[in-house]
Design a protein around this motif. Structure first.
Motif, short mmCIF file in Angstrom:
data_model
loop_
_atom_site.label_atom_id
_atom_site.label_comp_id
_atom_site.label_asym_id
_atom_site.label_seq_id
_atom_site.Cartn_x
_atom_site.Cartn_y
_atom_site.Cartn_z
N THR A 68 0.83 -1.20 0.00
CA THR A 68 0.00 0.00 0.00
C THR A 68 0.87 1.25 0.00
OG1 THR A 68 -1.80 -1.11 1.18
CG2 THR A 68 -1.75 1.29 1.27
N GLN A 69 1.91 1.25 0.82
CA GLN A 69 2.79 2.41 0.89
C GLN A 69 3.49 2.64 -0.44
OE1 GLN A 69 5.27 1.52 4.29
NE2 GLN A 69 3.71 2.15 5.76
N ARG A 70 3.89 1.57 -1.08
CA ARG A 70 4.54 1.71 -2.39
C ARG A 70 3.56 2.27 -3.41
NH1 ARG A 70 6.43 -3.09 -6.54
NH2 ARG A 70 7.37 -1.70 -8.11
N ASN A 72 0.89 4.05 -2.89
CA ASN A 72 0.59 5.44 -2.56
C ASN A 72 1.68 6.38 -3.06
OD1 ASN A 72 -1.87 4.89 -1.36
ND2 ASN A 72 -1.04 4.77 0.71
N ARG A 73 2.93 5.94 -2.97
CA ARG A 73 4.04 6.76 -3.50
C ARG A 73 3.92 6.90 -5.02
NH1 ARG A 73 7.17 3.61 0.10
NH2 ARG A 73 7.94 2.35 -1.64
N VAL A 75 1.29 6.76 -6.96
CA VAL A 75 0.12 7.51 -7.47
C VAL A 75 -0.11 8.81 -6.70
CG1 VAL A 75 -0.96 5.37 -8.23
CG2 VAL A 75 -1.53 6.29 -5.96
N SER A 76 0.86 9.25 -5.92
CA SER A 76 0.65 10.41 -5.05
C SER A 76 0.20 11.66 -5.82
CB SER A 76 1.93 10.72 -4.26
OG SER A 76 3.00 11.01 -5.14
N ARG A 77 0.63 11.81 -7.06
CA ARG A 77 0.27 12.96 -7.88
C ARG A 77 -1.02 12.76 -8.65
NH1 ARG A 77 5.14 13.74 -11.78
NH2 ARG A 77 3.64 15.22 -12.67
N HIS A 78 -1.61 11.58 -8.52
CA HIS A 78 -2.70 11.22 -9.44
C HIS A 78 -3.92 10.68 -8.70
CE1 HIS A 78 0.45 11.83 -12.35
NE2 HIS A 78 1.17 10.90 -11.75
N ARG A 79 -4.40 11.47 -7.75
CA ARG A 79 -5.60 11.11 -7.01
C ARG A 79 -6.87 11.46 -7.78
NH1 ARG A 79 -4.56 7.29 -3.26
NH2 ARG A 79 -2.54 7.70 -2.31
N TYR A 88 -7.51 3.93 -4.79
CA TYR A 88 -6.59 2.84 -5.09
C TYR A 88 -6.52 1.85 -3.94
CZ TYR A 88 -4.65 6.21 -8.50
OH TYR A 88 -4.48 7.13 -9.51
N ASP A 118 8.14 0.78 -10.48
CA ASP A 118 7.14 1.78 -10.14
C ASP A 118 6.55 2.43 -11.39
OD1 ASP A 118 7.78 1.19 -7.55
OD2 ASP A 118 8.58 3.17 -7.04
#
Length: 251
Positions: A68-70, A72-73, A75-79, A88, A118
């Motif tokens: 999950t943490q990976r 989130n990193r 897609v951080s710019r693509h919510r 996600y 990634d």
């Protein structure tokens, strides 16, 4: 997408024999009309319900899970993509798969994350979101709903969207997970992902390498679920590389 006339034919003619035994011809007519007139908001609502069913079926990585943490990193710019809010989650199963649905849900399987970088994961997500933005996921959901025995639940006099039964939801969810898009839809989703990566300053080459990895996965006997719904991976990778070279974006 099938023409409305074809839809009505299928729902009046094919189910009519069994439904007539129970005096169900009127319900068949309601089902056909409901299927033909589904709105985008209804499709999104049923997509959300189907995803909830899938979320109950597959183990989900928790907030503190490394997967999950990976993600989130990544897609951080693509919510929000294409004006669509995206949610996600990671399914903790070794299937090589990913999908997006009309309500903006994106689900990535652990097996896919295990074999990709990634940027390759982001390229795959871009492709799946492309299906949503291009309304392919809406068409897949409509097809799934047409295949359920309880489609007449949509034909409520109030016009409100009802809730499918657990068994009906399961059928819709299973269909969505294995839904196959047309060649043109796949090409358009590839192009969306390509432009998505380019527009956001990423290399477009991971889109090609993601398909190359999927092609290798299919070469060992059992074809991964994700690859089975995305055929001709090598040819699509070659097309992406050729376009990148023509635009000076890759070798």
């Amino acid at each position: 997408m099938k023409r409305i006339a074809s839809i009505i034919f299928l729902f009046f003619w094919v189910p009519a024999v069994s439904m007539a035994q129970n005096g169900g011809l009127v319900e068949a007519g309601k089902a056909a009309l409901a299927a033909a007139t589904l709105t985008n908001s209804q499709v999104a609502s049923y997509s959300k319900q189907a995803v909830q069913q899938m979320d109950a079926k597959y183990p989900i990585a928790g907030p503190g899970d490394p997967y999950t943490q990976r993600l989130n990193r990544i897609v951080s710019r693509h919510r929000t993509v294409g004006g669509i809010p995206i949610n996600y989650k990671v399914y903790k199963t070794r299937d090589v798969n990913a999908f997006a649905t009309a309500d903006g849900s994106v689900r990535v399987f652990q097996g896919l994350m295990d074999i990709m970088t990634d940027q390759e994961i982001l390229a795959v997500i871009g492709h799946e979101i492309g299906h949503v933005v291009n309304k392919d996921s809406h068409d897949a959901m409509k097809s799934a709903l047409w295949r359920t025995a309880g489609i007449n639940a949509l034909a409520s006099t109030s016009g409100a969207v009802g809730r499918l039964s657990r068994s009906q939801l399961s059928g819709v969810a299973d269909y969505l997970l294995g839904a196959k898009h047309s060649r043109d839809q796949e090409t358009e989703a590839d192009d969306y992902s390509y432009q998505f990566l380019k527009r956001n300053g990423y290399s477009v080459i991971p889109l090609a390498t993601s398909f190359e990895k999927l092609a290798k996965q299919g070469g060992g006997g059992q074809v991964p679920q994700f690859l089975s719904t995305h055929p001709n991976s090598q040819a699509r990778a070659a097309r992406i590389r050729s376009r990148a070279r023509s635009e000076g974006l890759g070798r």
